[in-house]
Design a protein around this motif. Structure first.
Motif, PDB file in Angstrom:
ATOM      1  N   ASP A  75       9.608   1.826  -6.273  1.00  0.00           N
ATOM      2  CA  ASP A  75       8.243   1.417  -5.968  1.00  0.00           C
ATOM      3  C   ASP A  75       8.070  -0.090  -6.187  1.00  0.00           C
ATOM      4  O   ASP A  75       7.520  -0.802  -5.336  1.00  0.00           O
ATOM      5  N   PHE A  76       8.624  -0.579  -7.304  1.00  0.00           N
ATOM      6  CA  PHE A  76       8.455  -1.992  -7.657  1.00  0.00           C
ATOM      7  C   PHE A  76       9.107  -2.911  -6.623  1.00  0.00           C
ATOM      8  O   PHE A  76       8.529  -3.909  -6.191  1.00  0.00           O
ATOM      9  N   LEU A  77      10.319  -2.566  -6.219  1.00  0.00           N
ATOM     10  CA  LEU A  77      11.031  -3.460  -5.301  1.00  0.00           C
ATOM     11  C   LEU A  77      10.402  -3.452  -3.905  1.00  0.00           C
ATOM     12  O   LEU A  77      10.492  -4.424  -3.174  1.00  0.00           O
ATOM     13  N   MET A  78       9.749  -2.363  -3.549  1.00  0.00           N
ATOM     14  CA  MET A  78       9.091  -2.298  -2.248  1.00  0.00           C
ATOM     15  C   MET A  78       7.808  -3.142  -2.243  1.00  0.00           C
ATOM     16  O   MET A  78       7.485  -3.804  -1.268  1.00  0.00           O
ATOM     17  N   SER A  79       7.072  -3.152  -3.340  1.00  0.00           N
ATOM     18  CA  SER A  79       5.883  -4.009  -3.422  1.00  0.00           C
ATOM     19  C   SER A  79       5.818  -4.605  -4.821  1.00  0.00           C
ATOM     20  O   SER A  79       5.138  -4.095  -5.693  1.00  0.00           O
ATOM     21  N   PRO A  80       6.559  -5.672  -5.029  1.00  0.00           N
ATOM     22  CA  PRO A  80       6.678  -6.237  -6.373  1.00  0.00           C
ATOM     23  C   PRO A  80       5.422  -6.961  -6.825  1.00  0.00           C
ATOM     24  O   PRO A  80       4.559  -7.330  -6.007  1.00  0.00           O
ATOM     25  N   THR A  81       5.329  -7.178  -8.121  1.00  0.00           N
ATOM     26  CA  THR A  81       4.237  -7.972  -8.683  1.00  0.00           C
ATOM     27  C   THR A  81       4.857  -9.105  -9.496  1.00  0.00           C
ATOM     28  O   THR A  81       6.058  -9.131  -9.715  1.00  0.00           O
ATOM     29  N   GLY A  82       4.008 -10.044  -9.903  1.00  0.00           N
ATOM     30  CA  GLY A  82       4.461 -11.137 -10.781  1.00  0.00           C
ATOM     31  C   GLY A  82       5.434 -12.082 -10.083  1.00  0.00           C
ATOM     32  O   GLY A  82       5.333 -12.335  -8.875  1.00  0.00           O
ATOM     33  N   THR A  83       6.382 -12.596 -10.845  1.00  0.00           N
ATOM     34  CA  THR A  83       7.325 -13.590 -10.336  1.00  0.00           C
ATOM     35  C   THR A  83       8.073 -13.081  -9.109  1.00  0.00           C
ATOM     36  O   THR A  83       8.254 -13.788  -8.127  1.00  0.00           O
ATOM     37  N   MET A  84       8.505 -11.821  -9.189  1.00  0.00           N
ATOM     38  CA  MET A  84       9.308 -11.299  -8.098  1.00  0.00           C
ATOM     39  C   MET A  84       8.519 -11.218  -6.799  1.00  0.00           C
ATOM     40  O   MET A  84       9.083 -11.337  -5.715  1.00  0.00           O
ATOM     41  N   SER A  85       7.203 -11.036  -6.889  1.00  0.00           N
ATOM     42  CA  SER A  85       6.414 -11.006  -5.656  1.00  0.00           C
ATOM     43  C   SER A  85       6.471 -12.369  -4.977  1.00  0.00           C
ATOM     44  O   SER A  85       6.553 -12.473  -3.755  1.00  0.00           O
ATOM     45  N   VAL A  86       6.444 -13.429  -5.793  1.00  0.00           N
ATOM     46  CA  VAL A  86       6.521 -14.790  -5.228  1.00  0.00           C
ATOM     47  C   VAL A  86       7.913 -15.039  -4.647  1.00  0.00           C
ATOM     48  O   VAL A  86       8.069 -15.508  -3.520  1.00  0.00           O
ATOM     49  N   VAL A  87       8.932 -14.683  -5.447  1.00  0.00           N
ATOM     50  CA  VAL A  87      10.308 -14.943  -4.998  1.00  0.00           C
ATOM     51  C   VAL A  87      10.599 -14.198  -3.706  1.00  0.00           C
ATOM     52  O   VAL A  87      11.134 -14.761  -2.748  1.00  0.00           O
ATOM     53  N   LEU A  88      10.214 -12.931  -3.667  1.00  0.00           N
ATOM     54  CA  LEU A  88      10.531 -12.137  -2.480  1.00  0.00           C
ATOM     55  C   LEU A  88       9.633 -12.479  -1.291  1.00  0.00           C
ATOM     56  O   LEU A  88       9.925 -12.124  -0.160  1.00  0.00           O
ATOM     57  N   ALA A  89       8.548 -13.169  -1.560  1.00  0.00           N
ATOM     58  CA  ALA A  89       7.689 -13.570  -0.442  1.00  0.00           C
ATOM     59  C   ALA A  89       8.108 -14.921   0.111  1.00  0.00           C
ATOM     60  O   ALA A  89       7.861 -15.236   1.272  1.00  0.00           O
ATOM     61  N   THR A  90       8.764 -15.745  -0.726  1.00  0.00           N
ATOM     62  CA  THR A  90       9.017 -17.112  -0.260  1.00  0.00           C
ATOM     63  C   THR A  90      10.493 -17.420  -0.086  1.00  0.00           C
ATOM     64  O   THR A  90      10.899 -18.011   0.921  1.00  0.00           O
ATOM     65  N   GLN A  91      11.333 -17.044  -1.056  1.00  0.00           N
ATOM     66  CA  GLN A  91      12.702 -17.548  -1.022  1.00  0.00           C
ATOM     67  C   GLN A  91      13.728 -16.528  -0.576  1.00  0.00           C
ATOM     68  O   GLN A  91      14.664 -16.846   0.134  1.00  0.00           O
ATOM     69  N   ILE A  92      13.564 -15.319  -1.011  1.00  0.00           N
ATOM     70  CA  ILE A  92      14.534 -14.292  -0.643  1.00  0.00           C
ATOM     71  C   ILE A  92      13.836 -13.283   0.260  1.00  0.00           C
ATOM     72  O   ILE A  92      12.893 -12.608  -0.165  1.00  0.00           O
ATOM     73  N   HIS A  93      14.289 -13.277   1.510  1.00  0.00           N
ATOM     74  CA  HIS A  93      13.636 -12.361   2.445  1.00  0.00           C
ATOM     75  C   HIS A  93      14.503 -11.134   2.617  1.00  0.00           C
ATOM     76  O   HIS A  93      15.620 -11.213   3.111  1.00  0.00           O
ATOM     77  N   LEU A  94      13.973  -9.977   2.183  1.00  0.00           N
ATOM     78  CA  LEU A  94      14.713  -8.725   2.282  1.00  0.00           C
ATOM     79  C   LEU A  94      13.946  -7.758   3.174  1.00  0.00           C
ATOM     80  O   LEU A  94      12.746  -7.522   2.971  1.00  0.00           O
ATOM     81  N   SER A  95      14.634  -7.213   4.150  1.00  0.00           N
ATOM     82  CA  SER A  95      14.009  -6.203   5.007  1.00  0.00           C
ATOM     83  C   SER A  95      13.902  -4.899   4.196  1.00  0.00           C
ATOM     84  O   SER A  95      14.574  -4.749   3.173  1.00  0.00           O
ATOM     85  N   PRO A  96      13.078  -3.940   4.637  1.00  0.00           N
ATOM     86  CA  PRO A  96      12.981  -2.661   3.910  1.00  0.00           C
ATOM     87  C   PRO A  96      14.348  -1.998   3.742  1.00  0.00           C
ATOM     88  O   PRO A  96      14.639  -1.455   2.677  1.00  0.00           O
TER      89      PRO A  96
END
Lengths: 439, 400
Positions: B349-370
């Motif tokens: 659940d967390f990795l699919m819709s992360p919160t905190g630092t990881m939400s920023v990282v996964l939104a800006t620097q590391i782009h992962l498809s589902p």
């Protein structure tokens, strides 16, 4: 023995120190260096206030430049690899090299100033106008003068590249980029100037040959023509003014004498109007009155140049680097009014930019240049306005002229002292953001 | 005619010209270096007598290192360079360390190729070029070191050693550079950067970083001295402060470490030195067998996914053989249990819709498809199983 030496010395120097009026006239005929002077000159043409002696100053500067330039030619290598190091050597290890280079640089700047001021003086006194003399054609001499001004700028511009430092490289980049904005032939002109698409060895060699041979020889020939025309036109225009005044007083004409090329030519090509020019009370012998003053002006000019050169060292920046553009990159100062004009006529409309290089860099200066050269043919004022500072009759054109000059000076000032990085405006006393260094 | 006035002017100008000429002449005959030469001659006279003192040369001296395209006139003042017996004299009268000159003869190397400075110059300010706007390579000595409060001024110069010795693991005498090279290995810079043809592609290739011109860095966020060196030091200390948005983590370097690393990266230039100068110098940067094995494990092993997607910049995945140089984030080997403990949500659940630092990282620097996220979750579960197995093993071991 002592007497003999003194006599010999006098035979060598008598043309410069004649004992009688006869010897004085003779000296002008016999001495190569004096032959372009008339035997006698009017008081008026010796005046400082009328001519400011700017033409003489320009010529003296030109000869200083030839002399120092010749020395520099023995030390400078016009190759991309060696040019910059050879200028470093001139500055650091050639005896008096740095001083000679400074003299050359200062004299070059001053020559641009002197020739420009000389042009201004000639305009403001209406010196390009014919007076009362026969066969005068002063407008032609004015056109020659404008060409000489243009050649002076070119001489300075071509010399600017030779040190092959960042200042040189980028000033020439800016200058030649302006030329490329000319419609249709712009890029071809730039290619022709540079000997290619970028500033490199071909450009350096071209500028070197232009700077050291083509342009100086052209200036020397045109300068000779310019002087010859001064004689043909009866001397300075102020003499015409005096003649006119004398005529207005209706003085009785006297028997004429002519010194026109000592009577070899027919007609009275040199003489203006016998009533004035031939009256002995208005005249003095050229030797030593004119020669003395020429010597004084020459020495004063030389003193000014070497004093400035002693105080101010000619700059030499980092070696030219096509990959690093200094910010701001500026054209030589006398072209900064053009660069400023280009910047000011560049219009941003949303995402479109209309570059001002065509209007500001080509059309306006070309128009001004042509108008300047052709002005004598538009000037319809009477001969009474010949050779007079700020003649009433020419007030309007003098004002327009001064307004244009003022605008050029303001643009030059802004471009030189008020444009900082990214061509942003800074006050002259305002510090620019520091430019980064390696350490 | 005011003829006398003209004559007066002629004489005055003539006198003026004479005066300036005398001044120029005097200046030419009293150059700065003459004083130093005189002083050194007196020193030799005192120490070795008149015969040796006569051997002290006079006039400008120069070394023309033709192959290195250098003309160095430093020995005009630094006359003692090749003399014995002035090891403790003050500069410019000090004997040069003999050992290093033996390997780098001054006649072929010149001075500035190692020391920096302006070789052409014959006066102190121009030669040392430490406060000169028109020379890019200042003397790498005490003045520059003082600007940056560097502990040992000799280390600045080692930057130039490494222009030739770049492939050495250790260069005798270049301790600062050696220290920086050790840091490069320790911190795994090659994980992201290619250096000498080896390394990752996440960060820029640093092989020729030293060839960047001064203007190619953005100094707008740099406080203090606006210099390339200063920029690198600040960047090593806190990368995001100089380049916002960079993925390069802060490694917590000391200022000394940041300085030696700056010198190292600035030394990485396309080398214009002719081959005959490289005699006995290593010309390749070859990895050790251990390094090759580790690299292979990182790139092709079970955890390659985390290298490929740059997760390992911050996170180790210890059970999959992935080692982070920074360890900014927690080890992901136990993410399956750690994430619920931290965020109160299962890993999927967390990795699919992360919160905190990881939400920023996964939104800006590391782009992962589902799909990639599912793959990550699967890999992390494997990592956790391995961890559990390991723990079971060690647990059993304890019991026994």
């Amino acid at each position: 023995m002592g007497m003999k030496f003194k006599e010999r010395w006098e035979t060598l120097t008598w043309t410069w120190n004649p004992k009688s009026i006869r010897e004085s006239s003779d000296s002008v005929v016999r001495n190569l260096l004096l032959h372009w002077f008339p035997a006698k000159v009017s008081h008026k043409s010796l005046s400082y206030r009328y001519s400011l002696w700017l033409g003489t100053i320009s010529a003296v500067l030109f000869f200083i430049l030839c002399a120092t330039g010749l020395i520099l030619m023995f030390l400078y290598v016009p190759s991309v690899e060696r040019a910059y190091p050879s200028v470093k050597d001139i500055g650091f290890v050639a005896s008096y090299g740095g001083f000679i280079r400074s003299v050359h640089r200062i004299a070059a700047h001053l020559m641009v100033v002197a020739v420009f001021l000389h042009m201004m003086r000639a305009f403001l006194t209406g010196a390009y106008k014919n007076g009362l003399g026969a066969n005068q054609n002063r407008p032609v001499n004015w056109v020659l003068g404008v060409v000489l001004l243009f050649l002076t700028l070119l001489l300075s511009f071509t010399g600017y590249l030779l040190p092959w430092d960042q200042l040189a490289y980028w000033a020439i980049t800016v200058g030649t980029n302006i030329a490329s904005a000319a419609p249709l032939v712009g890029d071809k002109i730039r290619f022709f100037l540079l000997g290619g698409n970028q500033i490199d060895q071909n450009t350096l060699l071209r500028f070197y040959v232009l700077h050291c041979f083509v342009l100086p020889v052209s200036v020397f020939l045109l300068f000779s023509w310019h002087m010859w025309r001064v004689r043909k036109d009866g001397g300075l225009a102020s003499v015409d003014r005096e003649a006119q005044k004398a005529k207005e007083k209706k003085s009785i004409p006297i028997k004429t004498k002519t010194y026109a090329l000592l009577g070899i030519t027919s007609g009275r090509t040199v003489a203006v109007e016998s009533s004035y020019i031939d009256q002995d009370e208005n005249l003095v012998e050229s030797v030593p009155n004119l020669t003395g003053r020429v010597l004084f002006v020459a020495l004063a000019t030389a003193l000014l140049v070497i004093t400035l050169a002693f105080l101010i060292q000619a700059p030499l920046e980092e070696a030219a680097n096509p990959l690093v553009t200094p910010n701001p990159a500026k054209a030589p100062w006398y072209f900064l009014w053009l660069q400023e004009l280009v910047a000011d006529t560049t219009v941003h409309l949303g995402s479109f930019t209309i570059n001002g290089a065509l209007v500001g860099g080509i059309l306006i200066p070309a128009l001004l240049g042509l108008l300047l050269a052709a002005w004598p043919y538009f000037d319809r004022s009477s001969t009474a306005a010949t050779g007079v500072w700020f003649a009433k009759e020419r007030r309007r054109q003098n004002l327009v002229f001064l307004a244009v000059i003022f605008a050029i000076l303001v643009l030059t000032f802004v471009g030189t002292f008020m444009r900082g990085p990214s061509w942003h405006l800074y006050w002259p006393w305002q510090a620019w953001p520091p430019s980064p260094t390696r350490f | 005619m005011k003829r006398n006035w003209d004559n007066l002017g002629i004489f005055l100008c003539g006198a003026g010209i004479l005066l300036v000429t005398i001044l120029v002449y005097a200046g030419q005959f009293q150059p700065e270096w003459k004083g130093y030469q005189k002083q050194f001659r007196a020193m030799v006279l005192e120490k070795y007598g008149a015969a040796r003192a006569q051997q002290v040369p006079s006039g400008p001296q120069q070394i023309w290192a033709k192959d290195l395209n250098r003309v160095d006139r430093c020995t005009t003042c630094h006359l003692a360079v090749g003399w014995k017996g002035f090891e403790d004299a003050p500069e410019p009268f000090r004997t040069h360390d003999h050992a290093i000159l033996e390997k780098h003869p001054i006649e072929t190397y010149g001075c500035t190729s190692c020391h920096g400075g302006q070789g052409y110059a014959t006066d102190l300010d121009s030669a040392h070029a430490t406060a000169l706007a028109n020379w890019e390579q200042p003397l790498l000595g005490k003045d520059v070191s003082e600007t940056y409060a560097v502990s040992d001024w000799h280390m600045m110069m080692q930057m130039n050693c490494n222009e030739c010795h770049r492939y050495d693991r250790k260069t005798p005498g270049a301790e600062a550079i050696n220290e920086a090279k050790a840091l490069v290995d320790q911190k795994g810079c090659r994980a992201c950067h290619t250096i000498n043809g080896r390394g990752g592609v996440i960060g820029p290739d640093l092989t020729y970083e030293g060839d960047k011109s001064t203007e190619q860095h953005d100094y707008s966020r740099l406080l203090g001295v606006q210099s390339e060196f200063g920029w690198h030091v600040a960047h090593f200390m806190e990368p995001t402060a100089m380049s916002p948005g960079t993925v390069m983590p802060a490694f917590g370097f000391t200022s000394h470490q940041a300085e030696v690393l700056s010198l190292l990266v600035m030394s990485w230039k396309r080398n214009p030195v002719p081959m005959q100068f490289m005699h006995g110098v290593k010309l390749g940067d070859f990895p050790t067998p251990e390094e090759i094995a580790k690299e292979k494990q990182m790139e092709t092993g079970e955890g390659a996914f985390f290298v490929k997607h740059t997760c390992f910049v911050c996170h180790s995945v210890s059970t999959l053989g992935i080692e982070s140089a920074t360890n900014i984030g927690p080890d992901l080997a136990n993410a399956v249990t750690d994430v619920p403990a931290r965020f109160g949500r299962p890993l999927d659940d967390f990795l699919m819709s992360p919160t905190g630092t990881m939400s920023v990282v996964l939104a800006t620097q590391i782009h992962l498809s589902p799909e990639e996220r599912r793959e990550a979750i699967a890999k992390l579960k494997i990592a956790n199983q391995l961890l559990v197995q390991q723990q079971a093993k060690t647990g059993r071991g304890k019991k026994e």
